[in-house]
Design an enzyme around this catalytic site. Sequence first.
Site, PDB file in Angstrom:
ATOM      1  N   LYS A  34       0.718  -1.222   0.020  1.00 35.14           N
ATOM      2  CA  LYS A  34       0.082  -0.055  -0.143  1.00 35.14           C
ATOM      3  C   LYS A  34       0.891   1.247  -0.062  1.00 35.14           C
ATOM      4  O   LYS A  34       1.971   1.195   0.379  1.00 35.14           O
ATOM      5  CB  LYS A  34      -1.031   0.080   1.352  1.00 35.14           C
ATOM      6  CG  LYS A  34      -0.069  -0.021   2.651  1.00 35.14           C
ATOM      7  CD  LYS A  34      -0.993  -0.176   3.700  1.00 35.14           C
ATOM      8  CE  LYS A  34      -0.351  -0.236   5.128  1.00 35.14           C
ATOM      9  NZ  LYS A  34      -1.024  -0.660   6.282  1.00 35.14           N
ATOM     10  N   TYR A 267      15.256  30.304   7.299  1.00 37.85           N
ATOM     11  CA  TYR A 267      14.169  31.009   7.590  1.00 37.85           C
ATOM     12  C   TYR A 267      14.182  31.283   9.098  1.00 37.85           C
ATOM     13  O   TYR A 267      14.578  30.189   9.913  1.00 37.85           O
ATOM     14  CB  TYR A 267      12.830  30.483   7.335  1.00 37.85           C
ATOM     15  CG  TYR A 267      12.627  30.672   5.935  1.00 37.85           C
ATOM     16  CD1 TYR A 267      12.582  31.726   5.186  1.00 37.85           C
ATOM     17  CD2 TYR A 267      12.197  29.399   5.209  1.00 37.85           C
ATOM     18  CE1 TYR A 267      12.195  31.759   3.939  1.00 37.85           C
ATOM     19  CE2 TYR A 267      11.900  29.292   3.709  1.00 37.85           C
ATOM     20  CZ  TYR A 267      11.701  30.546   3.411  1.00 37.85           C
ATOM     21  OH  TYR A 267      11.557  30.621   1.843  1.00 37.85           O
TER      22      TYR A 267
HETATM   23  C1  LIG Z   1      -0.008  -1.634   6.921  1.00 46.30           C
HETATM   24  C2  LIG Z   1      -0.665  -2.891   7.414  1.00 46.30           C
HETATM   25  C3  LIG Z   1       0.117  -3.894   7.512  1.00 46.30           C
HETATM   26  C4  LIG Z   1       1.632  -4.160   7.548  1.00 46.30           C
HETATM   27  O1  LIG Z   1       2.192  -3.644   8.602  1.00 46.30           O
HETATM   28  P1  LIG Z   1       3.563  -3.519   8.803  1.00 46.30           P
HETATM   29  O2  LIG Z   1       3.645  -3.146  10.504  1.00 46.30           O
HETATM   30  O3  LIG Z   1       4.139  -2.705   7.820  1.00 46.30           O
HETATM   31  O4  LIG Z   1       4.140  -5.019   8.738  1.00 46.30           O
HETATM   32  C5  LIG Z   1      -0.711  -5.241   7.906  1.00 46.30           C
HETATM   33  N1  LIG Z   1      -1.988  -5.167   8.130  1.00 46.30           N
HETATM   34  C6  LIG Z   1      -2.664  -4.307   7.946  1.00 46.30           C
HETATM   35  C7  LIG Z   1      -4.074  -4.273   8.131  1.00 46.30           C
HETATM   36  C8  LIG Z   1      -2.175  -3.071   7.505  1.00 46.30           C
HETATM   37  O5  LIG Z   1      -3.021  -1.733   7.295  1.00 46.30           O
END
Ligand SMILES: *Cc1c(COP(=O)(O)O)cnc(C)c1O
Length: 388
Positions: A34, A267
């Site tokens: 994702k 800045y």
């Molecule tokens: C993002 C996500 C993962 C992966 O988690 P990690 O800690 O990066 O391994 C697994 N399950 C769900 C539902 C997630 O949203």
Amino acid sequence: MTRARAEIDLAALRRNLGRVREVAQSAAVMAVVKADAYGHGMGPVARAARAAGAQWLGVALPSEALALRSMGDEGRILAWLWAPSDPALEGCVRAGVDLSVSSRWALAEVAEAARRSERAARIQVKIDTGLSRNGVTLSDLPSLLDDVVAAQGAGLVEVEAIWSHLADGDLPGSDTVPKQLQRYLEAVALAGSRGIHPRLRHLANSGATFAFPECRFDLVRVGIAMYGLTPSPQLGSAAELGLEPVMTLRARLSNVKAVGAGTSVSYGGTWTATAPTVLGLVPVGYADGVPRAAGGRVDVAIAGRRCPAVGRIAMDQFVVDLGPGGGQHGDDVFLFGPGRHGEATADEWAELIDTIGYEVVTRVGSRVPREYVGDSDTPQGDNGTDES
Ligand SMILES: *Cc1c(COP(=O)(O)O)cnc(C)c1O
């Protein structure tokens, strides 16, 4: 070379997945890609993960799943987060993407998409066992199961999995994990009592894959470990877990100048040279994912030497103190990576600026080109690993 790039080492990614598979033992692996593969680039990461034996890909959004299909991925994919009337939902059903269902409205939408597609949708029922995000609570589960049984009877859905997500999977010894596990098993038993016996059970993210063997079940959903960062410092550093950072963020100095004592930088002039020194301009800023909070806290590696970021990080650029030894415009600057050039890791940056490695890599902006090295499809010696 351009002003900056994020180098993605696909060989390291494959090694990390090998390490995960070794730890996960008999559980299958879902590579979580994702958010553009946590900033690493979804297409190349998905292909490398498949080549390294990931039987599943996991994404949050239905549109991300369809993007994987349009890149040619034909394997199993799970998408787990959408709002009502998501335009990509029906495409997912048609493309054989598994959809997570946490509520009656979501089931009704998936069943309707299945009816229009004239094909049964594969669903995975998500249980809220204590994280309080998505997922159906144990008290709402019976009425959802009624609907599932009806939709299944009508040939509109097939239940592939019952699953859940942990709040503290990355905290060894946490007392919430056994509680969530118990609620999860209750939910599986309740479904079984209604004649729903899914093929898969899954609960573990990266952290739990390492810390809670009893949560691995049939499948582990692994994101951050595949990218070579630690799920949490409490679990150990990435190196201690046998993982290597996959992303190296690098840039080139675009300006170098000698300044006198009393010179203020950026800045607000929050940093002032106390002695004559040489300043270098790094042409990436918070638009490129260098957190504004990193100003005055992190350093970068130039020719193997750590140089502190001084003054505020701006949208497109920030300044480093090269010291009296100075440097040259065009010099390579390593912001974070596995440390081969003396740079800090994304996990070390995260600790310094009060966030997590996940956020550091995921934030790297779309203005920064991703460059892939170590691709098994690329002939050796043609991987662009030069020092240009
Ligand atoms: C993002 C996500 C993962 C992966 O988690 P990690 O800690 O990066 O391994 C697994 N399950 C769900 C539902 C997630 O949203």
